[in-house]
Every structure is written in C-alpha cells, then in structure tokens.
Design an enzyme around this catalytic site. Structure first.
Site, PDB file in Angstrom:
ATOM      1  N   TYR A  58      14.856 -27.356  84.593  1.00  0.00           N
ATOM      2  CA  TYR A  58      14.375 -26.012  84.462  1.00  0.00           C
ATOM      3  C   TYR A  58      14.275 -25.371  85.854  1.00  0.00           C
ATOM      4  O   TYR A  58      14.824 -24.103  86.171  1.00  0.00           O
ATOM      5  CB  TYR A  58      13.092 -26.169  83.884  1.00  0.00           C
ATOM      6  CG  TYR A  58      12.096 -24.745  84.021  1.00  0.00           C
ATOM      7  CD1 TYR A  58      12.593 -23.614  83.437  1.00  0.00           C
ATOM      8  CD2 TYR A  58      10.934 -24.759  84.607  1.00  0.00           C
ATOM      9  CE1 TYR A  58      11.877 -22.478  83.439  1.00  0.00           C
ATOM     10  CE2 TYR A  58      10.202 -23.535  84.825  1.00  0.00           C
ATOM     11  CZ  TYR A  58      10.773 -22.418  84.560  1.00  0.00           C
ATOM     12  OH  TYR A  58      10.019 -21.228  84.567  1.00  0.00           O
ATOM     13  N   LYS A 113      16.236 -22.050  87.413  1.00  0.00           N
ATOM     14  CA  LYS A 113      15.415 -20.648  87.893  1.00  0.00           C
ATOM     15  C   LYS A 113      15.746 -20.664  89.412  1.00  0.00           C
ATOM     16  O   LYS A 113      15.994 -19.437  89.923  1.00  0.00           O
ATOM     17  CB  LYS A 113      14.055 -20.830  87.836  1.00  0.00           C
ATOM     18  CG  LYS A 113      13.444 -20.903  86.415  1.00  0.00           C
ATOM     19  CD  LYS A 113      13.563 -19.613  85.568  1.00  0.00           C
ATOM     20  CE  LYS A 113      13.063 -18.621  86.129  1.00  0.00           C
ATOM     21  NZ  LYS A 113      13.219 -17.182  85.304  1.00  0.00           N
ATOM     22  N   THR A 128       9.379 -18.623  89.319  1.00  0.00           N
ATOM     23  CA  THR A 128       8.304 -19.468  89.385  1.00  0.00           C
ATOM     24  C   THR A 128       8.209 -20.198  90.617  1.00  0.00           C
ATOM     25  O   THR A 128       9.227 -20.458  91.218  1.00  0.00           O
ATOM     26  CB  THR A 128       8.620 -20.553  88.204  1.00  0.00           C
ATOM     27  OG1 THR A 128       7.699 -21.603  88.305  1.00  0.00           O
ATOM     28  CG2 THR A 128      10.175 -21.024  88.063  1.00  0.00           C
ATOM     29  N   ASP A 129       6.811 -20.802  90.648  1.00  0.00           N
ATOM     30  CA  ASP A 129       6.481 -21.502  92.102  1.00  0.00           C
ATOM     31  C   ASP A 129       7.427 -23.199  91.935  1.00  0.00           C
ATOM     32  O   ASP A 129       7.547 -23.561  92.785  1.00  0.00           O
ATOM     33  CB  ASP A 129       5.308 -21.782  92.111  1.00  0.00           C
ATOM     34  CG  ASP A 129       4.498 -22.501  90.696  1.00  0.00           C
ATOM     35  OD1 ASP A 129       5.101 -22.792  89.867  1.00  0.00           O
ATOM     36  OD2 ASP A 129       3.226 -22.583  90.760  1.00  0.00           O
ATOM     37  N   GLU A 130       7.849 -23.273  90.509  1.00  0.00           N
ATOM     38  CA  GLU A 130       8.627 -24.493  90.615  1.00  0.00           C
ATOM     39  C   GLU A 130       9.914 -24.497  91.341  1.00  0.00           C
ATOM     40  O   GLU A 130      10.465 -25.690  91.663  1.00  0.00           O
ATOM     41  CB  GLU A 130       8.848 -24.772  89.085  1.00  0.00           C
ATOM     42  CG  GLU A 130       7.500 -24.684  88.307  1.00  0.00           C
ATOM     43  CD  GLU A 130       7.491 -25.267  86.986  1.00  0.00           C
ATOM     44  OE1 GLU A 130       8.400 -26.320  86.700  1.00  0.00           O
ATOM     45  OE2 GLU A 130       6.677 -25.041  86.099  1.00  0.00           O
TER      46      GLU A 130
END
Ligand code: NAD
Ligand code: TYD
Length: 332
Positions: A147, A151, A123-125
C-alpha cells in the site's frame, strides 16, 4: 471552484465533499468513484440532492470516464485509492493499478485541460517508520507495505507531471484518520464495532506500535487549505500531533464502551509492520492551519457515532467485510 473529487464515496472523500459544499456556496463538486467495497453512497445521503453536487460511477484508471469527468472542472482532488495495508499484503495488484496507474490517468487529464490545481491526497506511510524525529516533507521515501509503496509511486508520478509537463501539482501527506463512516477494517472502527458485539479485538504484535492520529474533519480542512493556499509543486504534511500506541487506543475504546480487557486478543504481527509514524506539520502551520479537534473528544464522538449508527456498519460487517475478515483472521 468547480472541483472533481475522486474517491468521494469513501471515508475521507465524503467528509471532504460535505465540508466543501457547506463552506463555499459557489463551489461545485463532481464525485467520481468506482464504488469498490469501500465506496458507500450512504456516506453522502445528506448532500446527494444538492444541485451543486453530481456523482459519476467510474474508475480513475479509465481514460474515457476521467476525460468526461475532468473536462469542465478547475481542479482535481484525488482521494481515490486502495487504502488498507492488510489487503495490500494479501493482494497488491489493485493497489498498483489504482494508486499509481489511476493517478497517472488523472494527471493526464489535468495536463490536457490545463487545470488550476491537481491535489494528490497521500499518507505519512510513504516515509516508512521512524524511531526519531517526526518526518519532514524533504525526508526520503521508505515505504514498507505494498500500500505505502503504491502511494509513494503515486506521489512520485505527481511530482514528475509537475516537473515535466508543468501540471500545477500539490501533495498532502496525512497521519492516520479516524471518525464517522470509516470502513470497519481499520483499527478504530473495527475495535469499536467488535467491542460493541463482545467480539475479540485482534491486537497485532505487542500492541506498542505508534500511530499519529488526526480527526477526519481536521484532515479535510488541511487539504482545503493546501488546495487554496498551497504553493504549486509543494508537499505538505497534515499531522495530527496525537501519537498513541495501539494498546492505548484499544484501552480507551474498551473503557468508553464499558467492556472488559479480556476482549483484547494478541495475534501474530503484521508482516513489515511499521513501528511508529510521526509527522512534523510546521510547513502547513505556516499556511495558517493547525488541527482544531482534541484527540480524546474526537475519539469519544467517533465511538458514540458507531454506537448510534449500527444501521451504517452492520450491513457492511455482514457483507463483503465478512469474507475478507475471516481470511485475515486466519492469517493472524
Ligand atoms: P477509503 O478506502 O475509505 O475510500 C476509497 C474510495 O476510493 C472508495 O470510495 C472507493 O470506492 C474509491 N476508489 C477505489 N478505487 C477506485 C478507482 N479505481 N476509481 C475510482 N474510485 C476508486 O479510503 P480513505 O480512508 O477515505 O482514504 C482516502 C485517501 O486518503 C486515500 O488516497 C488514502 O491513501 C489517503 N489517506 C488515508 C488515511 C487514512 O487514515 N484513512 C490517511 C492518510 C491518507
Ligand atoms: P490500520 O487502521 O490498518 O492503519 P495503518 O496500518 O494504515 O496505520 O492500523 C492501525 C494500527 O493498528 C497498525 O499499527 C496496525 C494495528 N492493527 C491491529 O493491531 N489490529 C487490527 O486488527 C488492525 C486492523 C490494525
């Protein structure tokens, strides 16, 4: 290809499995999913009787289950994860276990069986927030939430297995997805289903946080391009190119459903709330992939899907979701 898809009963994984079976008549897919609160076999009703599809209920953290599922496949595509930022703030434990620990168990299997590919869906997060240029794949990781940190840990473990053991790894990092079958804890399906019921839309902070949105079908096509044409050891951003504030999204939903702005309810901000996500997806474009779906059309189609599929989301909202949401709502 004979694929092991993990987390295939969730939102994105189920779309991915459907698209693979439709596109490649010779491919086979085994779906390994624990069926957490977010896993839902109703997402796969239309493919469950396909002889090229098999389902195993199990945990990616369990080496024996993974071993059995991974033995005879060519590649693993790992969607399985705990995925909701607010839940990770309430309780990070399961995130670390699945998103890092489970990833390691899958990588071990890819190593043992010399798979052709291991693809980690990320994810971009993991990059954190940006006020400036959209992130490129070489940017440092600066996750804000448990989260995102979990990741990022999964990504680093994936790269380590590539460097240390020669596992042929690939990583995709996508923008925020939206579309049918998304669990109604996430912004778009939560606000659509609340608005349908004339319930408040809890907008965090000033509502000006920006997300870059991608239609789930486009994300799945991007993952497939990387799986088949990506260079081993590389990371590819899968960006939507549709930056919108949360307030813009909220207003679009209310307009489409002809509901009043008075449903918008400003609530306390999320702790550690990233201001803006933005991805530079030029590297993937060089593999020949760009998202095809227009944002407004895809959002309208998503709203229409929730409007016409109450039998999918009403049981969820009156079940597990309810206790979570009541706790969450008190926090805000
Ligand atoms: P989701 O929460 O809808 O589904 C997750 C699935 O994983 C569920 O079916 C769940 O049962 C399964 N799962 C969870 N823990 C498991 C375990 N230990 N063993 C086996 N199965 C397990 O998630 P999603 O939105 O479909 O996201 C899928 C992947 O894509 C995740 O890795 C997520 O980080 C990534 N991603 C999501 C987005 C997004 O906007 N939703 C954006 C970029 C990347
Ligand atoms: P979300 O769908 O949880 O995705 P992520 O946090 O992974 O980007 O949230 C998207 C944006 O919407 C994020 O800026 C937080 C905001 N948001 C709200 O304002 N209210 C809500 O009830 C939720 C769930 C999210």
């Amino acid at each position: 290809m004979n694929l092991l898809v993990t987390g295939g009963a969730g939102f994105i994984g189920s779309h991915f499995i459907r698209s693979i079976l439709a596109k490649y008549p010779d491919d086979q897919v085994t779906n390994l999913d624990k069926l957490t609160y977010a896993g839902n076999l109703a997402n796969l009703r239309d493919v469950e009787s396909d002889p090229r599809y098999a389902f195993i209920r199990g945990d990616i953290c369990d080496p024996e289950t993974v071993d059995r599922a991974a033995k005879d496949v060519d590649a693993i595509v790992n969607f399985a994860a705990e995925t909701h930022v607010d839940r990770s703030i309430q309780d990070p434990g399961a995130f670390i276990q699945t998103d890092i620990g489970g990833t390691r168990v899958l990588l071990e299997a890819a190593r043992r069986y010399s798979h052709r590919r291991y693809l980690q869906v990320s994810t971009d997060e993991v990059y954190g927030s940006t006020e400036g240029a959209p992130f490129v794949e070489t940017d440092p990781l600066k996750p804000s939430s448990p989260y995102a940190a979990s990741k990022a840990g999964g990504d680093l473990m994936t790269l380590a297995y590539g460097a240390t053991y020669g596992v042929p790894v690939l990583i995709t990092r996508a923008s925020n997805n939206f579309g049918p079958n998304q669990y109604p804890e996430k912004l778009i399906p939560l606000f659509i289903t609340n608005a349908i019921d004339d319930r408040p839309l809890p907008l965090y902070g000033d509502g000006r946080n920006v997300r870059d949105w991608i239609a789930v079908e486009d994300h799945c096509e991007g993952v497939d391009v990387v799986l088949r044409r990506g260079r081993v050891g590389e990371i590819y951003n899968v960006g939507g190119g549709n930056e919108r504030t949360n307030l813009e999204i909220t207003e679009a939903i209310l307009k489409a459903l002809r509901k009043p702005a008075s449903l918008i309810t400003p609530v306390a901000d999320r702790p550690g709330h990233d201001r803006r996500y933005a991805l530079n997806a030029e590297k993937l474009a060089r593999l020949g992939f760009r998202p095809r779906r227009g944002f407004e059309e895809a959002l309208s189609a998503t709203i229409e899907w929730y409007r016409t599929h109450e039998s999918w989301w009403r049981p969820i909202k009156s079940g597990e979701f309810r206790a979570y949401y009541e706790k969450q709502y008190k926090l805000r």
